[in-house]
Write an enzyme that holds these catalytic residues in place. Structure first.
Site, mmCIF file in Angstrom:
data_model
loop_
_atom_site.group_PDB
_atom_site.id
_atom_site.type_symbol
_atom_site.label_atom_id
_atom_site.label_comp_id
_atom_site.label_asym_id
_atom_site.label_seq_id
_atom_site.Cartn_x
_atom_site.Cartn_y
_atom_site.Cartn_z
ATOM 1 N N THR A 90 67.191 34.530 127.607
ATOM 2 C CA THR A 90 66.674 33.594 126.616
ATOM 3 C C THR A 90 65.783 32.553 127.273
ATOM 4 O OG1 THR A 90 67.288 32.371 124.654
ATOM 5 C CG2 THR A 90 68.388 31.731 126.670
ATOM 6 N N LYS A 121 69.078 30.352 118.041
ATOM 7 C CA LYS A 121 69.687 29.638 119.163
ATOM 8 C C LYS A 121 69.551 28.129 119.042
ATOM 9 C CE LYS A 121 68.489 33.641 121.900
ATOM 10 N NZ LYS A 121 67.565 34.175 122.897
ATOM 11 N N GLY A 154 69.987 23.360 121.414
ATOM 12 C CA GLY A 154 69.633 24.744 121.694
ATOM 13 C C GLY A 154 70.529 25.232 122.808
ATOM 14 N N SER A 183 66.510 32.097 131.218
ATOM 15 C CA SER A 183 65.825 32.865 132.255
ATOM 16 C C SER A 183 64.320 32.627 132.299
ATOM 17 C CB SER A 183 66.105 34.358 132.077
ATOM 18 O OG SER A 183 65.732 34.759 130.778
ATOM 19 N N ALA A 207 57.084 34.054 127.046
ATOM 20 C CA ALA A 207 57.308 35.378 126.447
ATOM 21 C C ALA A 207 56.408 36.438 127.077
ATOM 22 C CB ALA A 207 57.092 35.327 124.936
ATOM 23 N N CYS A 222 58.250 36.569 131.072
ATOM 24 C CA CYS A 222 59.673 36.837 131.283
ATOM 25 C C CYS A 222 60.144 38.005 130.419
ATOM 26 C CB CYS A 222 60.486 35.579 130.951
ATOM 27 S SG CYS A 222 62.271 35.823 131.081
ATOM 28 N N THR A 234 62.577 37.217 127.490
ATOM 29 C CA THR A 234 62.111 36.296 126.457
ATOM 30 C C THR A 234 61.169 37.045 125.533
ATOM 31 O OG1 THR A 234 62.235 34.473 128.043
ATOM 32 C CG2 THR A 234 60.890 34.100 126.086
#
Length: 181
Positions: free
Chosen positions: A10, A42, A54, A133, A165, A168, A171
């Protein structure tokens, strides 16, 4: 010594700017190398919508922590810093809570904190908080945008999550975003 594995799967980032707060998270949940869910929620609003939270880590653990945090907020009449410190103290000393594998971000329009299971409450100088992460990618992007643009907190969170995004693998680009003014 308790083992705290690095929390994957995440990215959550928040920031304060110009009296406004923005918090964003992706929606990906992974188990090992498998994507289990694309659109997990989240982020939560607490204490009459005055506080954004979060989480990263094990979902059930995070919900347990959020419930405890909500109790602290009620107990301390919405005082964010006091509630964060009390939650961290309990988390560090309570045998049951100590086993929980999660991290929290909690913020209002004045303060932004990262709360960890090691009993840490971190309030970064630059008022940007990130966990998960992909947090370092999102944090780097947000710092660059904060320093070199006049974008709003919301716009910086959106752009930073987009960059995380792209880089990673844990993500995704299903962004949830909450703001406070």
């Amino acid at each position: 010594m308790a083992h705290h594995p690095e929390i994957h799967s995440t990215t959550v980032i928040g920031m304060l700017r110009d009296g406004k707060a923005a918090l964003g998270a992706d929606g990906q949940v992974t188990l090992g190398a498998t994507v289990m869910k694309q659109s997990a929620k989240k982020l939560r609003r607490l204490y009459n919508n005055t506080i954004l939270t979060g989480f990263a880590g094990a979902t059930a653990d995070a919900f347990t922590l959020l419930q405890r945090f909500e109790e602290k907020l009620e107990q301390h009449r919405g005082n964010l810093s006091r509630s964060a410190i009390e939650l961290a103290r309990d988390w560090r000393t309570d045998r049951y809570l100590r086993r929980l594998e999660a991290m929290l971000i909690a913020m209002n329009t004045q303060n932004a904190f990262i709360i960890s299971g090691t009993g840490d409450v971190i309030e970064p100088d630059d008022q940007i908080v990130a966990i998960g992460s992909g947090s370092m990618y999102a944090l780097s992007a947000a710092r660059a945008l904060q320093t070199n643009t006049s974008l709003s907190a919301k716009e910086i969170v959106e752009k930073s999550m987009g960059i995380a995004a792209e880089i990673c693998i844990y993500t995704n680009s299903h962004l949830s975003l909450e703001t406070l003014e």
